[in-house]
Design a protein around this motif. Structure first.
Motif, PDB file in Angstrom:
ATOM      1  N   SER A 122       0.833  -1.204   0.000  1.00 53.55           N
ATOM      2  CA  SER A 122       0.000   0.000   0.000  1.00 53.55           C
ATOM      3  C   SER A 122       0.866   1.251   0.000  1.00 53.55           C
ATOM      4  CB  SER A 122      -0.932   0.023   1.217  1.00 53.55           C
ATOM      5  OG  SER A 122      -0.196   0.224   2.409  1.00 53.55           O
ATOM      6  N   GLU A 123       0.233   2.365  -0.326  1.00 52.91           N
ATOM      7  CA  GLU A 123       0.898   3.658  -0.240  1.00 52.91           C
ATOM      8  C   GLU A 123       1.055   4.021   1.227  1.00 52.91           C
ATOM      9  OE1 GLU A 123      -2.032   6.030  -2.174  1.00 52.91           O
ATOM     10  OE2 GLU A 123      -1.359   5.491  -4.190  1.00 52.91           O
ATOM     11  N   LYS A 125       1.073   6.532   4.407  1.00 56.54           N
ATOM     12  CA  LYS A 125       0.355   7.740   4.836  1.00 56.54           C
ATOM     13  C   LYS A 125       0.936   8.224   6.156  1.00 56.54           C
ATOM     14  CE  LYS A 125      -2.432   7.940   1.399  1.00 56.54           C
ATOM     15  NZ  LYS A 125      -2.354   9.033   0.453  1.00 56.54           N
ATOM     16  N   GLU A 179      -5.546   7.716   7.929  1.00 49.05           N
ATOM     17  CA  GLU A 179      -5.543   8.032   6.499  1.00 49.05           C
ATOM     18  C   GLU A 179      -5.473   6.782   5.618  1.00 49.05           C
ATOM     19  OE1 GLU A 179      -3.168  11.712   5.237  1.00 49.05           O
ATOM     20  OE2 GLU A 179      -2.202  11.102   7.122  1.00 49.05           O
ATOM     21  N   VAL A 180      -5.089   5.661   6.205  1.00 46.55           N
ATOM     22  CA  VAL A 180      -4.938   4.438   5.425  1.00 46.55           C
ATOM     23  C   VAL A 180      -6.299   3.792   5.225  1.00 46.55           C
ATOM     24  CG1 VAL A 180      -3.859   2.162   5.308  1.00 46.55           C
ATOM     25  CG2 VAL A 180      -2.604   4.077   6.301  1.00 46.55           C
ATOM     26  N   THR A 181      -6.682   3.613   3.945  1.00 45.14           N
ATOM     27  CA  THR A 181      -7.946   2.959   3.584  1.00 45.14           C
ATOM     28  C   THR A 181      -7.668   1.944   2.482  1.00 45.14           C
ATOM     29  OG1 THR A 181      -8.502   4.540   1.833  1.00 45.14           O
ATOM     30  CG2 THR A 181      -9.203   5.109   4.086  1.00 45.14           C
ATOM     31  N   ASN A 183      -5.737   2.859  -0.668  1.00 44.03           N
ATOM     32  CA  ASN A 183      -4.282   2.969  -0.629  1.00 44.03           C
ATOM     33  C   ASN A 183      -3.579   1.652  -0.984  1.00 44.03           C
ATOM     34  OD1 ASN A 183      -5.092   4.803   2.171  1.00 44.03           O
ATOM     35  ND2 ASN A 183      -4.204   5.777   0.374  1.00 44.03           N
TER      36      ASN A 183
END
Length: 127
Positions: free
Chosen positions: A87-88, A90, A95-97, A100
């Motif tokens: 995942s990206e 954050k 903010e992580v969903t 991401n």
């Protein structure tokens, strides 16, 4: 028998301006599919190739189903399969969903016998 390899130039992804370096890369020497595995297994036991294929096909189907449920699939001495994600990053946890998540893959962790096979490999330059 030896694992064949070829030599490939590669750039340093961290420093594109740096000169290329050369690396050994394993090259496949054919492949084997479920039909061939079923045939090979049938020669080593009293089960027919058709029965072996049916079992291998069911194994594949059930591994997929269990991985889709988020489970680790343990195949004894063979090893374990599990889904992994990337995942990206954050700044905060909130903010992580799911948006991401950029990639999913299947992770395989081989059992002891498979890992130890690597210690006895020999290599031969292709060509």
């Amino acid at each position: 028998m030896a694992i064949k390899y070829k030599v490939l130039p590669r750039k340093n992804p961290r420093d594109i301006a740096a000169p290329e370096k050369f690396y050994a890369a394993a090259i496949a020497d054919g492949d084997v599919d479920l039909d061939r595995l079923a045939e090979l297994i049938s020669y080593q036991c009293t089960v027919t190739a058709t029965d072996c294929y049916a079992v291998l096909h069911s194994l594949e189907h059930n591994i997929i189903g269990e991985l889709e449920q988020g489970r680790i699939v343990k195949l004894g001495r063979l090893g374990n399969f599990q889904v992994g994600i990337s995942s990206e990053g954050k700044d905060t946890a909130t903010e992580v969903t799911t948006t991401n998540i950029v990639k999913s893959r299947i992770l395989f962790r081989p059992g002891k016998r498979l890992r130890s096979m690597l210690n006895g490999l020999t290599f031969k330059k292709a060509g």
